[in-house]
Scaffold this active site. Structure first.
Site, PDB file in Angstrom:
ATOM      1  N   LYS A  54       0.777  -1.128  -0.015  1.00  0.00           N
ATOM      2  CA  LYS A  54       0.092  -0.153  -0.067  1.00  0.00           C
ATOM      3  C   LYS A  54       0.870   1.177   0.058  1.00  0.00           C
ATOM      4  O   LYS A  54       0.761   2.328  -0.882  1.00  0.00           O
ATOM      5  CB  LYS A  54      -1.000   0.036   1.115  1.00  0.00           C
ATOM      6  CG  LYS A  54      -2.210  -1.035   1.074  1.00  0.00           C
ATOM      7  CD  LYS A  54      -2.717  -1.272   2.494  1.00  0.00           C
ATOM      8  CE  LYS A  54      -3.952  -2.349   2.350  1.00  0.00           C
ATOM      9  NZ  LYS A  54      -4.622  -2.468   3.337  1.00  0.00           N
ATOM     10  N   GLN A  98      -4.672  -1.069   9.816  1.00  0.00           N
ATOM     11  CA  GLN A  98      -4.671  -2.743   9.149  1.00  0.00           C
ATOM     12  C   GLN A  98      -5.415  -3.763  10.114  1.00  0.00           C
ATOM     13  O   GLN A  98      -4.932  -3.850  11.111  1.00  0.00           O
ATOM     14  CB  GLN A  98      -3.012  -2.892   8.803  1.00  0.00           C
ATOM     15  CG  GLN A  98      -2.976  -4.318   8.100  1.00  0.00           C
ATOM     16  CD  GLN A  98      -3.527  -4.279   6.463  1.00  0.00           C
ATOM     17  OE1 GLN A  98      -3.710  -3.095   6.141  1.00  0.00           O
ATOM     18  NE2 GLN A  98      -3.984  -5.324   6.130  1.00  0.00           N
ATOM     19  N   ASP A 124     -11.463   2.931   4.374  1.00  0.00           N
ATOM     20  CA  ASP A 124     -11.976   1.404   4.084  1.00  0.00           C
ATOM     21  C   ASP A 124     -13.292   1.061   3.996  1.00  0.00           C
ATOM     22  O   ASP A 124     -13.556  -0.016   3.577  1.00  0.00           O
ATOM     23  CB  ASP A 124     -11.318   0.703   5.339  1.00  0.00           C
ATOM     24  CG  ASP A 124      -9.967  -0.003   5.191  1.00  0.00           C
ATOM     25  OD1 ASP A 124      -9.716  -0.659   4.265  1.00  0.00           O
ATOM     26  OD2 ASP A 124      -9.105   0.042   6.100  1.00  0.00           O
TER      27      ASP A 124
HETATM   28  N1  GUN Z   1      -6.963  -6.685   6.300  1.00  0.00           N
HETATM   29  C1  GUN Z   1      -7.123  -7.320   4.952  1.00  0.00           C
HETATM   30  N2  GUN Z   1      -8.006  -6.666   4.070  1.00  0.00           N
HETATM   31  C2  GUN Z   1      -7.794  -5.451   4.672  1.00  0.00           C
HETATM   32  C3  GUN Z   1      -8.599  -4.098   4.218  1.00  0.00           C
HETATM   33  O1  GUN Z   1      -9.016  -4.078   3.071  1.00  0.00           O
HETATM   34  N3  GUN Z   1      -8.206  -2.984   4.907  1.00  0.00           N
HETATM   35  C4  GUN Z   1      -7.594  -3.164   6.139  1.00  0.00           C
HETATM   36  N4  GUN Z   1      -7.749  -2.115   6.994  1.00  0.00           N
HETATM   37  N5  GUN Z   1      -7.467  -4.172   6.690  1.00  0.00           N
HETATM   38  C5  GUN Z   1      -7.277  -5.289   5.763  1.00  0.00           C
END
Ligand code: GUN
Length: 311
Positions: A54, A98, A124
């Site tokens: 990311k 996360q 998100d």
């Molecule tokens: N962990 C796995 N996929 C995601 C996501 O799309 N967002 C976040 N914040 N954590 C994740």
């Protein structure tokens, strides 16, 4: 004929190329780039990889990113403190914590953290206000993986309207929101899960099959209608040779990868499905890159909306 491969990396690159000039225009107009704060608690190896990817993609498109790392031993108050600071920050338009948080923080910690994020910065789309807006089909910051799946379908020419979409998995991050997005696009949607009776025959009625259950190679050819579109959201790191052999026969390149590295990344869909489906997403290189592209997209949208409101 083997299924057409829906290449997420190419589609993600196209999206990033569309986002980049808008990020540059935002930075010129506002004397700062859009900003994304990422919070990573603990040292889960998969989360480390996701967050690294990311940060790399965000940097390539001109976003400002700030990674806040907290130790595994952090308490809920520590995470809420960071979220509060990012909520108040003028320079951060998006906040991503996360998932998963360390189990030691307790079963309700994740919900408490997502609830604390300013909905306007919730890139998100996990805040209940945004979930509610999504249910009602109102403009919203929607979760990135489901958004990426819709972009992938649209940009590879899959008709959604009127088709039967079956979603296997009912998570808040993928299963439920992708079902809603497909419904809003006029698909007929069925959501299946671990207790669905005769899962294979329900799945086999799908024109579009989305699989997000986190079980390596679970969906095999009998689950799949010939010619259908199969979207594999799974990202399973397999470290056991017997499981790898169930997926890839002796002599297969991925088995050789496994023997070299001791692990291999596989989806929820068995590779043999490629002989039945009309189109299929690879793992890696399918949905994963799109999740990141849509995170950049959501951060830009959040920044533009905040700038319009004079934030
Ligand atoms: N962990 C796995 N996929 C995601 C996501 O799309 N967002 C976040 N914040 N954590 C994740």
């Amino acid at each position: 004929m083997p299924a057409r491969v829906l290449d997420g990396t190419t589609v993600a690159r196209d999206i990033k190329n569309e986002v980049r000039p808008r990020i540059e225009a935002f930075a010129r107009a506002n004397d700062r780039p859009p900003g994304l704060g990422i919070v990573l608690v603990g040292d889960d190896p998969a989360s480390e990889t996701y967050v690294r990817n990311k940060l790399k993609s965000a940097g390539e498109t001109g976003l400002r990113t700030d990674l806040v790392r907290l130790p595994e031993t952090s308490g809920l108050e520590d995470v809420l403190g960071v979220v509060g600071r990012l909520n108040r920050s003028e320079d951060h338009d998006g906040i991503l914590v996360q998932s998963p948080l360390p189990a030691s923080m307790g079963p309700s910690a994740e919900q408490a953290v997502f609830d604390a994020i300013d909905p306007a910065k919730d890139v998100d789309g996990f805040h209940p206000a945004n979930v509610g807006r999504l249910v009602q089909g109102r403009p919203v910051l929607a979760p990135c993986t489901p958004l990426g799946i819709i972009e992938l379908l649209d940009r590879t020419g899959t008709v959604i309207e009127g088709r039967h979409a079956v979603v296997i998995g009912r998570s808040d991050i993928v299963g439920k929101p992708v079902a809603l997005l497909l419904l809003h696009r006029h698909a007929t949607v069925t959501v299946c899960h671990s207790r669905t009776a005769d899962l294979a025959s329900v799945a086999r009625s799908a024109d579009i099959l989305v699989v997000a259950i986190g079980r390596a190679g679970f969906v095999t050819a009998p689950f799949v209608k010939p010619g259908s579109v199969v979207i594999d959201v799974g990202m399973n790191r397999v470290e056991d040779r017997a499981t790898v052999l169930r997926l890839f026969p002796e002599g297969h390149g991925r088995l050789a990868d496994f023997d070299r590295r001791g692990s291999v990344l596989v989806g929820d869909v068995h590779p043999g499905v490629a002989d039945v489906a009309g189109a299929i997403t690879p793992v890696p290189g399918g949905v994963g890159p799109l999740t990141i592209a849509m995170l950049l997209w959501n951060t830009l949208r959040a920044a533009e909306a905040r700038a319009r409101q004079g934030a």
